[in-house]
Structures are given as structure tokens and as C-alpha cells.
Design an enzyme around this catalytic site. Structure first.
Site, PDB file in Angstrom:
ATOM      1  N   CYS A  82       0.664  -1.194  -0.043  1.00 26.30           N
ATOM      2  CA  CYS A  82       0.060   0.010  -0.118  1.00 26.30           C
ATOM      3  C   CYS A  82       0.881   1.390  -0.115  1.00 26.30           C
ATOM      4  CB  CYS A  82      -1.023   0.148   1.337  1.00 26.30           C
ATOM      5  SG  CYS A  82      -2.057  -1.566   1.318  1.00 26.30           S
ATOM      6  N   HIS A 404       3.072   8.219 -18.206  1.00 29.47           N
ATOM      7  CA  HIS A 404       4.032   7.347 -17.864  1.00 29.47           C
ATOM      8  C   HIS A 404       5.246   7.216 -18.704  1.00 29.47           C
ATOM      9  CE1 HIS A 404       6.718   4.300 -15.876  1.00 29.47           C
ATOM     10  NE2 HIS A 404       6.125   4.494 -14.681  1.00 29.47           N
TER      11      HIS A 404
END
Length: 578
Positions: A82, A404
């Protein structure tokens, strides 16, 4: 939606406002989401090395009770899955903030819905994907209501304790001691074994498997081309000497607990003199001696965000490049959205120019002239452009969802002149941005064309000055067929649909395995290398394609090539050719 899910959603509605309940109920529909693969989860989650770092548990009386064992397990899961999106201190980054002032209001049951089923906005479906069982989901729902634990700092004393000069400069070769064509060596990350493979681009044979930090993020090359600097996600830097009879490590250091970026000085008169690395934790960058990695100066990046101008406690250093115009490093700080031009002429009296961009800065590359640096502010869906010659922001360009670029790709467009291209994680679009403010002023710093690729999930895009092809990978696309192939556009006819190359099939990798990542040219620009990235216990490969014919040329397979991801040609990396 089944009965148990409805019951959870109903309870969530009792605990939260009506709007929050409606969102959670909609987000929880697992039938609206495609399954997220384990590979994709591991890549996006980040697998932070902080998972194994001991941290103090600050018991919050308002939070659900947790034993020390439960807290430690929750902390490990958080940093393995996470922290890459939500941040070390849970302040939020590409993911939403998960601080107790927010999570305590949501409550355990509604948090379990989000964690188990995910959201269409990008939160992975940790439960239904099989990555977490119901007990783990409950554990994490309680964990994120606790006070976030603070990892330890990492200062000069800690760095010097890890610093090793394996071969001192005076004992290194005075000339190249091997017959390798160093310019055409590839440095290939073996992600899950903590190694890089040095591969002879001429013979396609492995030269050496070099021990490094875990999950090397990038390889960078000194201005002279002699040294390769690699940095693992555990913030370990290894310095490899290519002049040795068998190229290997000559120095190493850890500059923090988690990191992604490293580069070396390239300005005239400073070749090979300095190195710089940026950390995710602690949020800082470090300037070192280029020949030994001895740390000289540590600079914190904690500070105010560029938009709301509020303090952020963990602005991570996302990427660093060395300017070709001045003795400066371009340091991109993710959470604050600032680009720092760090002048290394006088390290003791460091001068830093702060350039406002947008959140959250990630990766980028130079235009063809190497004057302008273009970097993705991925969650702002923008590309920031910095004029390295004048030390100012030239533009903020709106693109598509979650750009990206890797380093991006430069080529001459038949209509718009020089352009730089980026793909996107969040859409199939490839944005072409004009980069010539002198001869093509009307197109400069504008998206002049959008191409349609195979789909979202792109990580790298690449071309070469000698090529007429533009390669776009899609390793994070949930469709296995798309993830196992690459799209190739003809630069001379961008109106034509791209050709699709079934790279994983050519490598003989079974269906359901192997994601194709990071096209990389050889020095001559007539071959393109691809990594076929499979799981650690599966067969991976490198595939070499003839750039002219788009036909398979070579498949490199070896039991030692475990989880190959990034690979960097020495000459192209040294000279910023992309």
C-alpha cells in the site's frame, strides 16, 4: 451484488454520510472490475523495503484494538502493498490519504468494502483478487485507523556505516582490461533476486551477474561511460566498473531505507566527479563522490506543496537527471510537485533553484536538443517542461490519464517537427508534444497529436534517431494478450494502425505468463530488446527484434535471468538517446 455485500454496504451507510455510502456501494461491485493480477498488484503497490523495518506502535484509544502482533502484520502488509500509492505516513500520493482523521470516520466495515473490492478509480481489489483473505482485509481495515508509525531517519552516520569501497580507485585498472564492446553492453535488472545482469549486446551472452540492492529501479552511466550506477528500491547503490576484466562492483552504499533514483555529473569539467541519489524514505537526496560513493551532503525535501502550499512530511524524490548545460542536477520531488535545479559547482555552499510544476512528479526525459526536460506529473495528468539552460519552467502541458513516459521518445514528426512522446498508465493514448520553440513555435509545448495504442497500462515508449519505428509496451494492461505484446507505430505514417508484435509468444513463454516491458535499442539502433517479465518461479526471457523488418532475431533464455524488468544500453543511457 450478493447478500453479504449488501449487508456490509448497509452498515457502512449507517456509519458514513449518504454520499460516502453511495460511492462505497458503487465501488464495491466486483463485477464492474476486471481481476487484477498478482504481478500488477506487486508492481503498483511498490513492495516497500520498509516492510521489514521495526517501528513504534502508538496506541490510539479511538482506534479498534490491535495486538502488537496484529499491528506488526498490518504494518508489513501495508508497506508491501500500500505504501507506494498512499505514502509512508499515509498522507496520500497517487492514492488517497489514509490518516486516522479520515479512516476513523469511515469505520471498519466500510473500509473492509473498499479494501476487498477496490474502486474503479484505481484502488486494487485486494480481497477478490486473492491477494488478501477476509481475515487480512479485517486486519488492514483496523490497521489504517491506527496512528501511522514513523520509520527511522537515515543520516550521515547511518550512510557511512553501510559505505564500502570494494576496490579503491588507485587499485582499479588504468585501461580497459577486457575485449567487450562496452558501448553495447546492456545492464538488465533481475528484479526479485537483487541482481543486475551485464549482457554483451554483440554476442548476446551474459558477462556477469552482479549482486545489488533489491529490485533495482534504474541503471545510470557515468559521463565517461566507464561506470554503471544502479539503485535498488532498498536504497542501496552499487557502482560497477566496466573496465575490469570481469566487470563487477567497486563501491556500494545505502542512502536511506527506500529509493528509486541515481545519476552522475555530466557538465564539462565535472565528468565522473559526483553522483547523486534520491530517497523515498527519508525524503532527501544525497550528493556523493563519483569514484567512491563517499557521501558528502544530505538535503531534505520536506516542505510545502506547490499548489495548496501546505506542509508535506514525506515528499519523495521520484527521479533525477544531470543537466548537459550547467553543473546542475534536476531533482523531481513527487508529493510537493517541485523541480529542484541543484547546482553542484560548490557542494558546501549548495545553490538550489526551485521550479513549480504539479503533483505528483514521476519520471521523464530530455528533448532531442537536451535543453528541455519533460517530466510527468502523473496524478495531475500533465507534463512539466523545464528549460535547463535558463533554469525556469517553460510550460505545463495537459495530456491524458496518468502519463508514464519512462524517458519518453524523441523523433521528427512529418508535420509538426521535433516531438517528444509519452504513453499513459490510465488510457490507451500516446501524446506527442512539440519541442521546438524556435523553428516550430506554433507547436511548441502543445499536444500536437494523440495516437491510439492497444490499451492502458503503458510503462515505456521508445524510438531511436536511426529508426522510423515507435515502440509502446503495455505490461500493466489486464488483458494478457495486450500485456504480452507491443505496438509499433510507423513514424513516417502515424495515421496507420500500429503493428502488434507477439513478443511473449516468440519467446515461447506459456499463455498467462510474461509481461513485455521496456523496449531498449542497441547502440547501432538496428535492434530492439524487450524483457519478458514472468513471476519469480516462472521462465522469463529477453527478446531481440530486428528494427527494420520487425522480425524475431534472438531469444535469450537462461535460468539466471529471473524476473528481468528494466534494461539499459550503456551508450544510449550515457548519452540520453531515446
Amino acid at each position: 451484488m450478493n447478500r453479504s455485500t449488501l449487508a456490509i454496504a448497509a452498515l457502512a451507510g449507517a456509519l458514513a454520510a449518504g454520499m460516502a455510502f453511495a460511492q462505497a456501494k458503487g465501488d464495491a461491485k466486483k463485477e464492474d472490475r476486471q481481476p487484477v493480477t498478482g504481478e500488477e498488484l506487486r508492481y503498483q503497490a511498490g513492495g516497500s523495503p520498509l516492510a521489514g523495518v521495526e517501528m513504534h506502535q502508538d496506541v490510539n484509544p479511538k482506534a479498534p484494538a490491535m495486538t502488537k502482533a496484529e499491528f506488526d502484520k498490518g504494518r508489513q502488509i501495508y508497506f508491501e502493498r500500500c505504501a507506494g500509492c498512499h505514502g509512508v505516513l499515509r498522507k496520500g500520493a497517487t492514492g488517497k490519504p489514509l490518516t486516522p482523521d479520515i479512516t476513523l470516520q469511515r469505520g471498519t466495515e466500510i473500509l473492509k468494502v473498499f479494501i476487498k473490492y477496490g474502486t474503479p478509480a484505481g484502488m486494487p481489489n485486494w480481497g477478490t483478487s486473492g491477494e488478501l483473505n477476509d481475515a487480512d482485509v479485517d486486519l488492514m481495515a483496523r490497521y489504517i485507523q491506527q496512528t501511522p508509525p514513523m520509520p527511522p531517519e537515515f543520516g550521515m552516520a547511518e550512510m557511512k556505516a553501510t559505505w564500502k569501497v570494494i576496490v579503491p580507485p588507485e587499485k582499479r585498472p588504468k585501461k580497459k582490461m577486457n575485449n567487450y564492446n562496452i558501448d553495447n553492453i546492456f545492464s538488465t535488472t533481475l528484479r526479485d533476486t537483487g541482481e543486475v545482469a551485464l549482457i554483451d549486446g554483440d554476442t548476446k551472452k551474459i558477462i556477469n551477474i552482479v549482486k545489488t540492492g533489491y529490485a533495482v529501479h534504474i541503471s545510470r552511466v557515468s559521463a565517461s561511460g566507464r561506470y554503471v550506477y544502479v539503485i535498488g528500491r532498498d536504497a542501496k547503490i552499487n557502482m560497477i566498473d566496466l573496465w575490469m576484466e570481469k566487470p563487477d562492483n567497486v563501491a556500494e552504499i545505502r542512502i536511506g531505507l527506500e529509493a528509486r533514483s541515481v545519476d552522475t555529473s555530466k557538465a564539462k569539467g565535472y565528468e565522473d566527479k559526483l553522483a547523486i541519489a534520491g530517497a523515498y524514505w527519508p525524503p532527501q537526496y544525497v550528493i556523493m563522490k563519483g569514484d567512491t560513493l563517499e557521501p558528502l551532503k544530505i538535503v531534505s525535501t520536506r516542505g510545502m506543496t506547490v499548489d495548496t502550499q501546505e506542509f508535506h512530511p514525506e515528499p519523495r524524490v521520484a527521479s533525477i537527471v544531470a543537466s548537459h548545460f550547467a553543473p546542475e542536477f534536476v531533482v523531481n520531488v513527487k508529493e510537493t510537485g517541485k523541480i529542484l535545479m541543484v547546482n553542484y559547482k560548490d557542494v558546501d555552499n549548495l545553490k538550489v533553484t526551485e521550479i513549480p510544476a504539479a503533483r505528483f512528479l514521476h519520471d521523464g526525459g530530455w528533448d532531442a536538443s537536451k535543453r528541455y526536460f519533460l517530466v510527468a506529473a502523473n496524478q495531475s495528468n500533465k507534463i512539466a517542461v523545464v528549460d535547463a539552460k535558463e533554469g525556469r519552467r517553460a510550460a505545463l502541458v495537459d495530456v491524458d490519464k496518468i502519463p508514464h513516459p519512462g524517458r519518453g521518445a524523441n523523433f521528427d514528426h512529418p508535420k509538426f517537427g521535433p516531438v517528444w512522446a509519452t504513453g499513459h498508465l490510465g488510457s490507451e493514448k500516446i501524446a506527442l508534444i512539440g519541442t521546438d520553440p524556435k523553428r516550430h513555435k506554433q507547436y511548441a509545448w502543445k499536444v500536437v497529436q494523440m495516437l491510439d495504442g492497444q490499451g492502458g497500462g503503458n510503462l515505456f515508449i521508445k524510438t531511436h534517431p536511426k529508426s522510423t519505428n515507435l515502440y509502446v509496451d503495455t505490461p500493466l494492461n489486464p488483458d494478457s494478450k495486450i500485456a504480452r505484446s507491443v505496438a509499433v507505430f510507423n513514424i513516417k505514417d502515424l495515421s496507420a494502425k500500429p503493428k502488434i508484435l507477439p513478443i511473449a509468444d516468440w519467446a515461447g513463454i506459456p499463455e498467462g505468463q510474461g509481461r513485455i516491458v521496456q523496449p531498449e535499442y542497441n547502440k547501432a539502433g538496428d535492434e530492439v530488446w524487450f524483457a519478458v517479465w514472468s513471476a519469480k518461479d516462472q521462465t522469463s526471457a529477453l527478446v531481440v527484434v530486428d528494427d527494420k523488418t520487425l522480425k524475431l532475431k534472438t531469444v535469450i533464455k537462461d535460468p539466471k535471468l529471473v524476473t528481468p524488468t528494466g534494461h539499459f544500453n550503456i551508450y544510449n543511457t550515457q548519452h540520453d538517446v531515446y
